[in-house]
Design an enzyme around this catalytic site. Structure first.
Site, short mmCIF file in Angstrom:
data_model
loop_
_atom_site.label_atom_id
_atom_site.label_comp_id
_atom_site.label_asym_id
_atom_site.label_seq_id
_atom_site.Cartn_x
_atom_site.Cartn_y
_atom_site.Cartn_z
N ARG A 24 0.66 -1.12 -0.33
CA ARG A 24 -0.54 -0.11 -0.22
C ARG A 24 0.72 1.70 -0.25
O ARG A 24 0.36 1.93 -0.63
CB ARG A 24 -0.78 -0.22 1.20
CG ARG A 24 -0.58 0.35 2.69
CD ARG A 24 -1.08 -0.21 3.60
NE ARG A 24 -1.49 -1.46 3.78
CZ ARG A 24 -2.60 -1.93 3.44
NH1 ARG A 24 -4.10 -1.87 4.07
NH2 ARG A 24 -2.36 -2.99 3.58
N THR A 25 2.26 0.95 0.43
CA THR A 25 2.75 2.12 0.73
C THR A 25 3.62 2.62 -1.22
O THR A 25 3.65 3.99 -1.07
CB THR A 25 3.90 2.38 1.74
OG1 THR A 25 3.49 2.12 3.21
CG2 THR A 25 4.59 3.83 2.08
N LYS B 84 25.51 -6.35 -5.34
CA LYS B 84 27.49 -5.45 -5.40
C LYS B 84 27.70 -4.84 -4.04
O LYS B 84 28.73 -3.84 -4.23
CB LYS B 84 27.75 -4.79 -6.04
CG LYS B 84 27.55 -6.03 -7.66
CD LYS B 84 27.92 -5.30 -9.15
CE LYS B 84 27.71 -5.86 -10.31
NZ LYS B 84 27.57 -5.50 -11.36
N ARG C 196 12.05 2.72 1.58
CA ARG C 196 12.07 1.56 2.61
C ARG C 196 12.88 1.19 3.17
O ARG C 196 13.46 0.82 1.94
CB ARG C 196 10.26 0.51 2.08
CG ARG C 196 9.82 0.14 2.82
CD ARG C 196 9.02 -0.40 3.54
NE ARG C 196 7.31 0.74 3.53
CZ ARG C 196 6.37 0.05 4.01
NH1 ARG C 196 6.05 -1.07 4.01
NH2 ARG C 196 5.64 0.74 4.19
N HIS D 240 7.83 6.07 10.49
CA HIS D 240 6.74 5.28 9.58
C HIS D 240 5.58 6.96 9.02
O HIS D 240 5.23 6.81 9.48
CB HIS D 240 6.09 4.34 9.37
CG HIS D 240 4.86 4.01 8.01
ND1 HIS D 240 4.90 5.40 6.82
CD2 HIS D 240 4.84 2.85 7.78
CE1 HIS D 240 4.67 4.21 5.54
NE2 HIS D 240 4.46 3.22 6.29
#
Ligand code: NCD
Length: 315
Positions: free
Chosen positions: A65-66, A94, A116, A145
């Site tokens: 959803r975010t 890497k 995120r 958040h």
């Protein structure tokens, strides 16, 4: 360390945490977000305010959803959007640092990067190379958040006309929840009181509870009694150390919010949940889909709030 508020102008440059964010910025975001909602209040008005600007979703951890909400918000403002799943990129494989990966995205032309991350973004960002780009924390580890905190508090503000003096109860896995931390801060900044309860092994220690401005409750009844707002949280199984034995049956019998338990709250109490819900575990379908639930209103409001944020940072 990047500063989220420009010390010279007091303007918001980045959104990394709600700690220290002044109430005036909330009010400014509420006003902008309100302007992006249609008359019925359930869809956003699309416009071209950010036409020609580029937003990159750089997700080092999965999200539904975010990332969708930020993407839809950016497109609703006419911006271009690139979604980058950093987990599967060669940059990760890497061992490029997070700061360097973000520096590359910024020099590729991003105006805004929504990130995120499973760890602590404030540490990971370090002195990232970029003057021009804006950053939004779309959720990092158990830390913050902030856009979820903003949309939660705005949802209540819209429903009730303000949050000052309200009693907010947060129920569930507080220890692992970045939502609990940001949402509690949002409510206390605007003058509400926040209490919390969950299994003892899923509660932060007393010192952290105090720092977060939350009162720990003895049991569910203590938390729910007279609460104006009830916020249910999912158990964050993916963050729970295997050493902690969790008994879902015990959680259900002591903490699941059902219609009988919701009766303990204030007569017109509202029920929120940031999602994803585990129906039947922390919340029953009867209350999730019941008249007090604003769970899908939160989702709809999230798009307008994220539009407001992007507009404020890039406008
Ligand atoms: C939350 C998250 O990822 O922090 N979801 C969300 O963004 N709305 C809560 C959760 O995962 O339980």
């Amino acid at each position: 360390m990047i500063e989220q508020i420009d010390p010279a102008t007091g303007r918001l440059r980045h959104l990394l945490t709600l700690e220290g964010l002044p109430a005036e910025i909330y009010q400014e975001l509420f006003a902008r977000a309100e302007g992006f909602l249609d008359e019925a209040g359930d869809r956003v008005k699309r416009n071209d305010r950010l036409a020609g600007r580029l937003m990159v979703n750089a997700f080092f951890e999965p999200s539904t959803r975010t990332s969708l909400s930020f993407e839809i918000a950016a497109r609703s403002l006419g911006a271009d959007v690139v979604n980058f799943d950093v987990r599967n990129s060669s940059a990760r494989k890497k061992d490029e640092t997070v700061a360097d990966t973000l520096g590359v995205i910024s020099h590729l032309g991003a105006d805004l990067i929504v990130m995120r991350h499973p760890g602590n973004l404030l540490d990971e960002l370090g002195d990232v190379h970029s003057e021009r780009v804006r950053f939004i924390n779309g959720g990092d580890g158990s830390h913050a958040h902030p856009s979820q905190g903003l949309l939660d508090v705005w949802t209540v503000h819209r429903e009730l006309g303000g949050v000052e003096g309200l009693q907010v109860a947060i129920i569930g896995d507080i220890l692992h929840s970045r939502v609990a931390r940001s949402t509690a801060r949002a409510f206390t900044t605007l003058g509400a009181s926040v209490r919390a309860v969950g299994p003892p092994e899923l509660m932060p220690d007393q010192a952290e509870m105090e720092r977060l401005g939350m009162r720990g409750c003895a049991d569910l009844e203590d938390a729910l009694r007279g609460a104006d707002i009830v916020i249910c949280l999912r158990i964050q199984f993916e963050r729970i150390a295997s050493a902690v034995e969790l008994d879902s049956g015990k959680f259900i019998s002591s903490y699941r919010i059902d219609s009988q338990r919701l009766e303990l709250a204030a007569a017109d109490a509202l029920l929120l949940h940031p999602g994803p819900m585990h129906r039947g575990i922390e919340i029953t379908s009867e209350v999730a889909d019941g008249p007090r639930s604003r769970i899908f209103t939160q989702v709809a409001n999230g798009v307008a709030m994220r539009m407001a944020l992007m507009d404020l940072l890039l406008g």
